[in-house]
Design a protein around this motif. Structure first.
Motif, PDB file in Angstrom:
ATOM      1  N   LYS A  75     -40.496  50.501  37.469  1.00  0.00           N
ATOM      2  CA  LYS A  75     -39.870  49.458  37.194  1.00  0.00           C
ATOM      3  C   LYS A  75     -38.988  49.695  35.966  1.00  0.00           C
ATOM      4  O   LYS A  75     -37.918  49.019  35.914  1.00  0.00           O
ATOM      5  CB  LYS A  75     -40.686  48.352  36.854  1.00  0.00           C
ATOM      6  N   MET A  76     -39.375  50.147  34.826  1.00  0.00           N
ATOM      7  CA  MET A  76     -38.803  50.468  33.708  1.00  0.00           C
ATOM      8  C   MET A  76     -37.369  51.168  33.904  1.00  0.00           C
ATOM      9  O   MET A  76     -36.248  50.717  33.581  1.00  0.00           O
ATOM     10  CB  MET A  76     -39.413  51.068  32.766  1.00  0.00           C
ATOM     11  N   GLU A  77     -37.336  52.089  34.770  1.00  0.00           N
ATOM     12  CA  GLU A  77     -36.231  53.021  35.169  1.00  0.00           C
ATOM     13  C   GLU A  77     -35.227  52.164  36.264  1.00  0.00           C
ATOM     14  O   GLU A  77     -34.162  52.461  35.816  1.00  0.00           O
ATOM     15  CB  GLU A  77     -36.520  54.173  36.078  1.00  0.00           C
ATOM     16  N   GLU A  78     -35.610  51.370  37.061  1.00  0.00           N
ATOM     17  CA  GLU A  78     -35.020  50.396  37.811  1.00  0.00           C
ATOM     18  C   GLU A  78     -34.217  49.480  36.917  1.00  0.00           C
ATOM     19  O   GLU A  78     -32.988  49.537  36.909  1.00  0.00           O
ATOM     20  CB  GLU A  78     -35.978  49.782  38.837  1.00  0.00           C
ATOM     21  N   ARG A  79     -34.866  48.693  35.917  1.00  0.00           N
ATOM     22  CA  ARG A  79     -34.225  47.772  35.130  1.00  0.00           C
ATOM     23  C   ARG A  79     -33.154  48.213  34.250  1.00  0.00           C
ATOM     24  O   ARG A  79     -32.310  47.780  33.945  1.00  0.00           O
ATOM     25  CB  ARG A  79     -35.159  47.044  34.234  1.00  0.00           C
ATOM     26  N   PHE A  80     -33.321  49.727  33.802  1.00  0.00           N
ATOM     27  CA  PHE A  80     -32.469  50.268  32.939  1.00  0.00           C
ATOM     28  C   PHE A  80     -31.206  50.452  33.509  1.00  0.00           C
ATOM     29  O   PHE A  80     -29.954  50.853  32.942  1.00  0.00           O
ATOM     30  CB  PHE A  80     -32.879  51.628  32.460  1.00  0.00           C
ATOM     31  N   LYS A  81     -30.999  50.367  34.981  1.00  0.00           N
ATOM     32  CA  LYS A  81     -29.920  50.738  35.782  1.00  0.00           C
ATOM     33  C   LYS A  81     -28.851  49.492  36.062  1.00  0.00           C
ATOM     34  O   LYS A  81     -27.944  49.361  36.568  1.00  0.00           O
ATOM     35  CB  LYS A  81     -29.992  51.404  36.971  1.00  0.00           C
ATOM     36  N   GLU A 427     -31.082  48.991  26.235  1.00  0.00           N
ATOM     37  CA  GLU A 427     -31.732  49.878  25.126  1.00  0.00           C
ATOM     38  C   GLU A 427     -33.083  49.228  24.844  1.00  0.00           C
ATOM     39  O   GLU A 427     -34.095  49.552  24.532  1.00  0.00           O
ATOM     40  CB  GLU A 427     -30.937  50.136  24.053  1.00  0.00           C
ATOM     41  N   PHE A 428     -32.900  47.881  24.522  1.00  0.00           N
ATOM     42  CA  PHE A 428     -34.079  47.113  23.901  1.00  0.00           C
ATOM     43  C   PHE A 428     -35.249  47.049  25.077  1.00  0.00           C
ATOM     44  O   PHE A 428     -36.406  47.367  24.788  1.00  0.00           O
ATOM     45  CB  PHE A 428     -33.510  45.399  23.757  1.00  0.00           C
ATOM     46  N   ARG A 429     -34.683  47.054  26.369  1.00  0.00           N
ATOM     47  CA  ARG A 429     -35.629  46.903  27.339  1.00  0.00           C
ATOM     48  C   ARG A 429     -36.391  48.228  27.504  1.00  0.00           C
ATOM     49  O   ARG A 429     -37.737  48.328  27.615  1.00  0.00           O
ATOM     50  CB  ARG A 429     -35.092  46.382  28.493  1.00  0.00           C
ATOM     51  N   TYR A 430     -35.807  49.201  27.356  1.00  0.00           N
ATOM     52  CA  TYR A 430     -36.411  50.644  27.489  1.00  0.00           C
ATOM     53  C   TYR A 430     -37.383  51.006  26.289  1.00  0.00           C
ATOM     54  O   TYR A 430     -38.521  51.291  26.430  1.00  0.00           O
ATOM     55  CB  TYR A 430     -35.154  51.690  27.562  1.00  0.00           C
ATOM     56  N   LEU A 432     -38.646  48.644  24.488  1.00  0.00           N
ATOM     57  CA  LEU A 432     -39.897  47.696  24.813  1.00  0.00           C
ATOM     58  C   LEU A 432     -40.785  48.188  25.588  1.00  0.00           C
ATOM     59  O   LEU A 432     -42.011  48.352  25.469  1.00  0.00           O
ATOM     60  CB  LEU A 432     -39.517  46.442  25.082  1.00  0.00           C
ATOM     61  N   GLU A 433     -40.421  48.670  27.097  1.00  0.00           N
ATOM     62  CA  GLU A 433     -41.383  48.865  28.145  1.00  0.00           C
ATOM     63  C   GLU A 433     -41.887  50.468  27.769  1.00  0.00           C
ATOM     64  O   GLU A 433     -43.236  50.732  28.085  1.00  0.00           O
ATOM     65  CB  GLU A 433     -40.608  48.981  29.493  1.00  0.00           C
ATOM     66  N   SER A 434     -41.347  51.393  27.341  1.00  0.00           N
ATOM     67  CA  SER A 434     -41.636  52.563  27.107  1.00  0.00           C
ATOM     68  C   SER A 434     -42.901  52.657  25.726  1.00  0.00           C
ATOM     69  O   SER A 434     -43.770  53.118  25.989  1.00  0.00           O
ATOM     70  CB  SER A 434     -40.650  53.721  26.640  1.00  0.00           C
ATOM     71  N   TYR A 435     -42.382  51.916  24.777  1.00  0.00           N
ATOM     72  CA  TYR A 435     -43.297  51.673  23.747  1.00  0.00           C
ATOM     73  C   TYR A 435     -44.759  50.806  24.353  1.00  0.00           C
ATOM     74  O   TYR A 435     -45.773  51.107  23.826  1.00  0.00           O
ATOM     75  CB  TYR A 435     -42.817  50.440  22.629  1.00  0.00           C
ATOM     76  N   ALA A 436     -44.450  50.217  25.270  1.00  0.00           N
ATOM     77  CA  ALA A 436     -45.537  49.283  25.908  1.00  0.00           C
ATOM     78  C   ALA A 436     -46.717  50.470  26.609  1.00  0.00           C
ATOM     79  O   ALA A 436     -47.940  50.142  26.528  1.00  0.00           O
ATOM     80  CB  ALA A 436     -45.290  48.430  26.833  1.00  0.00           C
ATOM     81  N   ILE A 437     -46.062  51.239  27.242  1.00  0.00           N
ATOM     82  CA  ILE A 437     -46.682  52.510  27.856  1.00  0.00           C
ATOM     83  C   ILE A 437     -47.241  53.297  27.226  1.00  0.00           C
ATOM     84  O   ILE A 437     -48.421  53.606  27.082  1.00  0.00           O
ATOM     85  CB  ILE A 437     -45.572  53.458  28.679  1.00  0.00           C
ATOM     86  N   ILE A 438     -46.526  53.784  26.027  1.00  0.00           N
ATOM     87  CA  ILE A 438     -47.303  54.632  25.040  1.00  0.00           C
ATOM     88  C   ILE A 438     -48.275  53.867  24.196  1.00  0.00           C
ATOM     89  O   ILE A 438     -49.568  54.506  23.915  1.00  0.00           O
ATOM     90  CB  ILE A 438     -46.288  55.197  24.046  1.00  0.00           C
ATOM     91  N   SER A 439     -48.097  52.553  24.111  1.00  0.00           N
ATOM     92  CA  SER A 439     -49.153  51.713  23.331  1.00  0.00           C
ATOM     93  C   SER A 439     -50.459  51.478  24.082  1.00  0.00           C
ATOM     94  O   SER A 439     -51.583  51.530  23.538  1.00  0.00           O
ATOM     95  CB  SER A 439     -48.680  50.313  22.905  1.00  0.00           C
ATOM     96  N   ARG A 440     -50.144  51.547  25.558  1.00  0.00           N
ATOM     97  CA  ARG A 440     -51.165  51.366  26.333  1.00  0.00           C
ATOM     98  C   ARG A 440     -52.325  52.515  26.222  1.00  0.00           C
ATOM     99  O   ARG A 440     -53.556  52.635  26.143  1.00  0.00           O
ATOM    100  CB  ARG A 440     -50.883  51.318  27.932  1.00  0.00           C
ATOM    101  N   THR A 720     -30.654  44.200  16.821  1.00  0.00           N
ATOM    102  CA  THR A 720     -29.338  44.545  17.192  1.00  0.00           C
ATOM    103  C   THR A 720     -29.132  44.062  18.790  1.00  0.00           C
ATOM    104  O   THR A 720     -28.218  43.992  18.996  1.00  0.00           O
ATOM    105  CB  THR A 720     -29.180  45.811  17.112  1.00  0.00           C
ATOM    106  N   SER A 721     -30.330  43.929  19.551  1.00  0.00           N
ATOM    107  CA  SER A 721     -30.282  43.624  20.860  1.00  0.00           C
ATOM    108  C   SER A 721     -29.669  42.092  21.165  1.00  0.00           C
ATOM    109  O   SER A 721     -29.881  41.419  20.426  1.00  0.00           O
ATOM    110  CB  SER A 721     -31.604  44.119  21.731  1.00  0.00           C
ATOM    111  N   THR A 722     -28.977  42.166  22.236  1.00  0.00           N
ATOM    112  CA  THR A 722     -28.737  41.066  22.717  1.00  0.00           C
ATOM    113  C   THR A 722     -29.733  40.644  23.989  1.00  0.00           C
ATOM    114  O   THR A 722     -29.686  41.167  25.142  1.00  0.00           O
ATOM    115  CB  THR A 722     -27.356  40.738  23.521  1.00  0.00           C
ATOM    116  N   MET A 723     -30.762  39.596  23.679  1.00  0.00           N
ATOM    117  CA  MET A 723     -31.889  39.461  24.538  1.00  0.00           C
ATOM    118  C   MET A 723     -31.355  38.237  25.354  1.00  0.00           C
ATOM    119  O   MET A 723     -30.683  37.115  25.143  1.00  0.00           O
ATOM    120  CB  MET A 723     -33.040  38.934  24.143  1.00  0.00           C
ATOM    121  N   ILE A 724     -31.639  38.222  26.792  1.00  0.00           N
ATOM    122  CA  ILE A 724     -31.533  37.295  27.701  1.00  0.00           C
ATOM    123  C   ILE A 724     -32.563  36.130  27.640  1.00  0.00           C
ATOM    124  O   ILE A 724     -33.750  36.587  27.149  1.00  0.00           O
ATOM    125  CB  ILE A 724     -31.137  37.748  29.120  1.00  0.00           C
ATOM    126  N   ARG A 725     -32.325  34.945  28.066  1.00  0.00           N
ATOM    127  CA  ARG A 725     -33.166  34.114  27.954  1.00  0.00           C
ATOM    128  C   ARG A 725     -34.321  34.371  28.646  1.00  0.00           C
ATOM    129  O   ARG A 725     -34.338  34.749  29.699  1.00  0.00           O
ATOM    130  CB  ARG A 725     -32.915  32.669  28.367  1.00  0.00           C
TER     131      ARG A 725
END
Length: 725
Positions: A75-81, A427-430, A432-440, A720-725
Motif C-alpha cells: 500500500k505504501m508503494e501504491e500511494r507513493f505513485k 515524501e512525508f507519506r513514505y 511516515l509509513e516506512s518509519y511505521a514498518i520499522i517501528s513495528r 516541510t510537508s504539505t499534508m492533506i486534510r
C-alpha cells in the motif's frame, strides 16, 4: 546489521551482509537533501524485506506479522505513485492545446488549430519516467456502446430539419470522421457494414511510441482531434481517453497530471461519466476561454460554476485559475486610435508598441472584470487567480510581448509549486509509513509493555471512541433534521421546479432533441456551448440548499471545531499519565500509528464526501430512470409532448417517495462513513497496543540504528510537508 536468533542452514548470507553494511552506512551518513534520505530509506526497506523473505517462521504470530508488513509495504508503494490532477477545461477553440504545449515547452505535442472540431476525448498528459520517448495509451469505448450511439446519431441526422443545430453538428462530425463525407445520409446497417472497427474493439486499447515529437503528434492526431481533410480516417469518436507521456518533465510533471477535458457534452454515457469523474478528482482547475469572449462566454462560466461547486461541498479542488487565452489576437482598429491607462495617445507610438500597450491594457481590464464577477457571485472560492496568456507570443521568434508578459512563466511556476507540494506530501507519506514498518519491528525487539498498561491503553481508546461516536451521532442528527424538512418541501415544489427543464420558457424549436438527449443520458446533458441541462440536479435543488451550510461545516476545506477532520486530528489515546509509564519504543510506535491512521482517514473522507454529496442526486436519478427510458423511446410527430407528459406524470406519481428515498440514501452513507471511521480506529489501534507483544523477537532483525535515522527523517518531513486534510 546484527541478527537476533539463529539463521537456518542455507540462508542467503549476502542478505545479512547487506543489512550489516547498511547499518554502518546509516551510522556514518549525514543526509544533505530529502531526496538522498528518501533514496536511502527505499534501499533499506528493500533490504529488510529481502531478509524477511528468508527468515524462519516458527512462531505463528510472526507469520501474521510478515503478511501484515508485506501488505503495508504494498500500500505504501501504491500511494507513493499518486499524482496531483490539474484539469484544463474549456470549449473547443479556446486554446487549451496550445496552452498545454507552451507550458510544457513542447510546441508540437498536442495538435491544435481547428476551431470547428467537436471532439469529446479526455486527454491526460503526464511525465514519462521510464524512457525518452513520447508515448500514448489510447482507450476506446466498447462495440456495444458505439452501436447504440451510432443509432442515435443516424436518427439525429434523419430528423435534421427539427434538430438543435449544435447537436446536429456533433452527430455529423462523428459520422464523417469515421465513415467519410458521403456516409452522412446512410442508414445504421450500411454504416456498420461499411467499417466494423473490429481491430479496435477486440483489444479496447492501442499504444503509440515515437522518439520525435512531430512524428508522435502526427500519429496521435486521428485519435484526439477532428480534421476536415482526414474524414473517414479518424478514430476520435471511438476514443474514451488518451494518456500521453512526455519525457523530460522539467520539474513540472513528475507528480502532476494535466487533464484536457472537453467542455462540450457527449452522446456516449461512458465518456460523459469519465468527464464527471475527472472533474471531481481535480486538485486544481484551469478554466480556459478566449479573452475576446472570456467575460461573457456561457460555457466558460458554466465550467467555472461547476468548478466552484467542486471547490466546496462534494469536491476536493483546492485552487481555480481562470485563463484568458489568445491575448495577442487583437484587431488593428483597437490600437490604431486609443489611449493607454494614463491617457497617453497610443497613435504616436510605433505599431508594435501600440499593439503591446493595447494588449496589456485589455489584459488588465479582463482581470478586473472577471475577478469582480467571481467575488460577487461566489461567497467561498478558495484560491482563485486570473491569468491573461498568449501561447503564440511565448513561442514566437520575434514577439511583441516579453516572456513574462505572456504569463506562461507564471503558469509554469504554478505547476512547479503544485509539483513540489505533491512531492513533499508523497515524501512525508513514505517516511511516515516506512518509519511505521520499522517501528513495528523495533518495538517487538524492545522491552515488553506490562499487561495492565495495555489495559489502560485499551480503556483510553474506548473513551476516545465514545467521544467520536457522540460527535458523529450529532452530525447525523443535524443532517436528518434538515433532510426531513427538505424532503417534504421538495414534494410540494418539485412539479413546478421541473418545469424549468421540461418546458423552459422561450424554447421550442430544437429543444425536443435536447430533452431527448437528456433522457438518453439519464437526466443530464451538456451541449456544445458547455451549458448543462440537468433534471436530477434541478429536482435535488431544495434538498441541497437545506444541507449546504452543514455540509461545509462538517467537510470543510479548512479544519474547524465543527468538522470531522478536526475531530479526527484531536483523537489521541495516549494521556499524559500513560505517556510517562509506556516504554519509549511502544510509545513512539503508537504515536506513529495514530498519525498514519489519522492521515489515511482524512484522505479517505475527502474521497468519500464526494460520494456522500452525490447521493441525493444519484438517488433521484435512480427514481427517475424508468421515466427517462420510456421518454427516450418516443419518436415522430408529437414526441416532444409525449416526453414532457411522461416526465411530469412520473414526478407527480413518485414525489411522495422519491425524496424520502434520497434522504435515506444520504443518511445511510453518512452512517456507513461513521461506522467505518470508528471500526478502523478501533481495529488498527488495538493492533498497535497488543500485536508487538505477540511476535517472537528471536526471528526479527535488529533495526535499532536505522530506526533512529528514520525517526529523524520523519520528524524533519513533518515540518516541510504539505499534508492533506
Amino acid at each position: 546489521m546484527s541478527m537476533q536468533g539463529k539463521k537456518r542452514a542455507g540462508d542467503d548470507a549476502s542478505t545479512s551482509r547487506g543489512l550489516q553494511e547498511h547499518k554502518r552506512h546509516c551510522a556514518t551518513t549525514n543526509y544533505s537533501t530529502t531526496k538522498e534520505a528518501l533514496t536511502d530509506a527505499k534501499k533499506f526497506i528493500e533490504q529488510i524485506f529481502h531478509y524477511i523473505e528468508e527468515m524462519p517462521c516458527s512462531c505463528p504470530a510472526n507469520t501474521d506479522l510478515i503478511k501484515d508488513l508485506k501488505e503495508k509495504r504494498r500500500k505504501m508503494e501504491e500511494r507513493f505513485k499518486e499524482k496531483c490532477t490539474v484539469g484544463v477545461l474549456g470549449v473547443t477553440g479556446a486554446g487549451k492545446s496550445s496552452l498545454v504545449n507552451a507550458v510544457l515547452g513542447e510546441k508540437k505535442l498536442l495538435p491544435s488549430g481547428s476551431i470547428d472540431a467537436c471532439t469529446s476525448v479526455v486527454i491526460r498528459v503526464e511525465a514519462n519516467m521510464t524512457n525518452s520517448s513520447y508515448e500514448a495509451e489510447i482507450e476506446f469505448i466498447s462495440k456495444e456502446e458505439w452501436e447504440k450511439e451510432l443509432k442515435s446519431l443516424v436518427e439525429i441526422i434523419r430528423n435534421a430539419g427539427d434538430e438543435d443545430q449544435q447537436i446536429l453538428k456533433m452527430a455529423t462530425s462523428k459520422i464523417k470522421a469515421l465513415y467519410g463525407d458521403d456516409a452522412v445520409k446512410q442508414g445504421f446497417d450500411h454504416l456498420i457494414g461499411l467499417r466494423s472497427f473490429n481491430e479496435i474493439f477486440a483489444t479496447g486499447k492501442k499504444n503509440l511510441s515515437y522518439d520525435s515529437v512531430r512524428e508522435f503528434s502526427k500519429m496521435v492526431e486521428p485519435y484526439i482531434r477532428s480534421k476536415s481533410k482526414g474524414e473517414g480516417t479518424q478514430y476520435w469518436p471511438l476514443v474514451k481517453c488518451v494518456t500521453i507521456k512526455v519525457p523530460n518533465p522539467q520539474g513540472i510533471l513528475e507528480n502532476i497530471v494535466l487533464v484536457d477535458v472537453p467542455g462540450t457534452g457527449d452522446w456516449n454515457k461512458a465518456r460523459d461519466k469519465m468527464w464527471e469523474t475527472e472533474i471531481s478528482n481535480c486538485s486544481s482547475v484551469w478554466v480556459v476561454a478566449d479573452i475576446v469572449r472570456a467575460a461573457s462566454e456561457t460555457a466558460a462560466w458554466s465550467i467555472l460554476d461547476r468548478s466552484m461547486n467542486n471547490l466546496g461541498p462534494g469536491g476536493q479542488c483546492g485552487s481555480i485559475s481562470f485563463i484568458c487565452t489568445k491575448t495577442d489576437n487583437i484587431p488593428s482598429h483597437e490600437f490604431e486610435d486609443d489611449e493607454d491607462e494614463d491617457g497617453n495617445d497610443l497613435c504616436v507610438q510605433a505599431e508594435d508598441k501600440r499593439k503591446r500597450a493595447c494588449i496589456l491594457d485589455r489584459n488588465k481590464q479582463a482581470k478586473e472584470v472577471i475577478e469582480k464577477d467571481v467575488h460577487g457571485q461566489y461567497k467561498q472560492f478558495g484560491e482563485f487567480e486570473v491569468f491573461t496568456v498568449s501561447s503564440d507570443e511565448f513561442t514566437r521568434k520575434k514577439p511583441i510581448l516579453s516572456r513574462e508578459e505572456t504569463e506562461i512563466p507564471k503558469l509554469r511556476a504554478l505547476l512547479k509549486k503544485l509539483n513540489i507540494q505533491q512531492s513533499k506530501k508523497l515524501e512525508f507519506r513514505y517516511f511516515l509509513e516506512s518509519y511505521a514498518i520499522i517501528s513495528r519491528i523495533h518495538v517487538t525487539n524492545s522491552e515488553t509493555t506490562e499487561k495492565k498498561i495495555q489495559e489502560k491503553l485499551s480503556m483510553s481508546m474506548k473513551n476516545e471512541l465514545q467521544n467520536m461516536r457522540q460527535f458523529i451521532s450529532g452530525i447525523q442528527d443535524t443532517f436528518r433534521r434538515h433532510l426531513t424538512t427538505a424532503a417534504f418541501d421538495s414534494t410540494q415544489s418539485c412539479v413546478q421546479t421541473a418545469t424549468d427543464v421540461i418546458k423552459p420558457e422561450g424554447k421550442w424549436r430544437g429543444y425536443h432533441r435536447t430533452l431527448k438527449a437528456l433522457c438518453e443520458s439519464q437526466g443530464s446533458f451538456r451541449s456544445k456551448n458547455g451549458k448543462v441541462t440537468d433534471m436530477n440536479a434541478t429536482l435535488a435543488t431544495t434538498m441541497y440548499h437545506a444541507i449546504e451550510e452543514t455540509f461545509e461545516e462538517v467537510f470543510p476545506n479548512t479544519e474547524n471545531g465543527k468538522s470531522i477532520f478536526w475531530m479526527i486530528e484531536s483523537f489521541n489515546i495516549i494521556s499524559h499519565s500513560l505517556e510517562k509509564c509506556l516504554p519509549p519504543q511502544h510509545l513512539e510506535y503508537i504515536k506513529i500509528e495514530q498519525i498514519k491512521l489519522k492521515t489515511k482517514l482524512k484522505e479517505d473522507i475527502v474521497r468519500e464526501k464526494k460520494k456522500i454529496f452525490r447521493t441525493i442526486k444519484d438517488s433521484i436519478q435512480t427514481s427517475m430512470l424508468p421515466a427517462y427510458e420510456k421518454a427516450a423511446e418516443m419518436k415522430g410527430t408529437g414526441s416532444m409532448k409525449k416526453m414532457q407528459d411522461i416526465l411530469e406524470q412520473h414526478i407527480e406519481t413518485e414525489k411522495e417517495t422519491m425524496f424520502l428515498v434520497a434522504r435515506k440514501s444520504m443518511l445511510d452513507h453518512l452512517e456507513k462513513l461513521g461506522n467505518d471511521i470508528i471500526n478502523e480506529l478501533a481495529t488498527e489501534l488495538q493492533k498497535a497496543i497488543t500485536q508487538p507483544l505477540d511476535a517472537s523477537s528471536s526471528e526479527l532483525p535488529d533495526v535499532s540504528e536505522y530506526y533512529h535515522k528514520m525517526k529523524n527523517h520523519f520528524h524533519r518531513s513533518t515540518s516541510t510537508s504539505t499534508m492533506i486534510r
